[in-house]
Enzyme design. Structure first.
Site, mmCIF file in Angstrom:
data_model
loop_
_atom_site.group_PDB
_atom_site.id
_atom_site.type_symbol
_atom_site.label_atom_id
_atom_site.label_comp_id
_atom_site.label_asym_id
_atom_site.label_seq_id
_atom_site.Cartn_x
_atom_site.Cartn_y
_atom_site.Cartn_z
ATOM 1 N N CYS A 72 86.972 5.855 -89.414
ATOM 2 C CA CYS A 72 86.926 6.264 -90.819
ATOM 3 C C CYS A 72 85.803 7.285 -90.985
ATOM 4 C CB CYS A 72 86.756 5.061 -91.742
ATOM 5 S SG CYS A 72 85.064 4.660 -92.153
ATOM 6 N N GLU A 73 86.110 8.304 -91.761
ATOM 7 C CA GLU A 73 85.160 9.401 -91.884
ATOM 8 C C GLU A 73 83.960 9.048 -92.753
ATOM 9 O OE1 GLU A 73 87.459 12.606 -93.434
ATOM 10 O OE2 GLU A 73 87.183 12.004 -95.514
ATOM 11 N N HIS A 74 84.039 7.951 -93.468
ATOM 12 C CA HIS A 74 82.921 7.587 -94.347
ATOM 13 C C HIS A 74 81.847 6.774 -93.649
ATOM 14 C CE1 HIS A 74 86.218 8.030 -97.516
ATOM 15 N NE2 HIS A 74 85.487 9.118 -97.510
ATOM 16 N N HIS A 75 82.261 5.937 -92.674
ATOM 17 C CA HIS A 75 81.286 5.072 -92.018
ATOM 18 C C HIS A 75 81.245 5.245 -90.498
ATOM 19 C CE1 HIS A 75 82.486 3.015 -95.792
ATOM 20 N NE2 HIS A 75 81.182 2.818 -95.876
ATOM 21 N N HIS A 141 90.321 -2.114 -91.494
ATOM 22 C CA HIS A 141 89.159 -1.232 -91.512
ATOM 23 C C HIS A 141 87.906 -2.026 -91.196
ATOM 24 C CE1 HIS A 141 91.020 2.400 -93.499
ATOM 25 N NE2 HIS A 141 91.983 1.500 -93.587
ATOM 26 N N CYS A 143 85.006 -1.066 -91.512
ATOM 27 C CA CYS A 143 83.967 -0.876 -92.535
ATOM 28 C C CYS A 143 84.148 -1.875 -93.676
ATOM 29 C CB CYS A 143 83.930 0.568 -93.047
ATOM 30 S SG CYS A 143 85.441 1.150 -93.792
#
Ligand code: ZN
Length: 180
Positions: A72-75, A141, A143
């Site tokens: 995931c590009e956020h975490h 996910h 995250c």
């Protein structure tokens, strides 16, 4: 900054001793693994569309349960699960093994699940030129599981559709019912 130093700094940040035996080669290994799981940036899908066959009929084709692993590009934490693809051929059908290769081009990058859906869907629609495509992704996910809300067992489902699948409720339902 030197890449190895950068990763050593990260390890120090969490309280590790970068001089201990087990961590000596970790920065190199991490860098190698990180590049490997993100190698989609260097891949192109177009070559996978070269092995097409004449469509014998216009029945829906379904490729179910393509395993995928992405970050995931956020975490920068993994999310992974299954990709299911359905398409309605027009003139051509594609060799079944190619769908997993096409998906790989897009999941081996920093991603958002919704975008991954859309990119696979549009890529097949634009290159194979079927009457329609629909892509369903179910994923876990890390995250969400390893941190934050700690919802260990929740799965996220996302859908993208192109062409006839956008409007034809009967087709959409038929595909979704097969996935149950
Ligand atoms: Zn995330």
């Amino acid at each position: 900054m030197d890449k190895i130093k950068l990763i050593q700094e990260l390890l120090t940040e969490i309280g590790e001793n970068i001089d201990r035996e087990g961590l000596k080669k970790t920065p190199e290994r991490f860098l190698k693994a990180f590049k490997e799981v993100n190698q989609g940036y260097g891949l192109v899908s177009t070559k996978f569309y070269q092995s097409t066959f004449k469509a014998e009929n216009k029945e829906m084709v379904i490729v179910k349960d393509i395993d995928f692993y992405s970050l995931c590009e956020h975490h920068l934490l993994p999310f992974f699960g299954k990709i299911h693809i359905a398409y309605l051929p027009d003139k051509k059908v594609l060799g079944l093994s190619k769908f997993a290769r096409i998906a790989e081009v897009f999941y081996r990058r920093l991603q958002m699940q919704e975008r991954l859906n859309k990119q696979i869907c549009e890529d097949i629609f634009d290159n194979l030129k079927p009457l329609g495509v629909m892509v369903v992704i179910e994923a876990r996910h890390m995250c969400m599981s390893m941190r934050g809300v700690n919802k260990v067992n929740s799965k996220t489902m996302t859908i993208a559709s192109c062409g006839v699948f956008e409007k034809d409720e009967k087709l959409r339902k038929e595909f979704l019912s097969i996935l149950k």
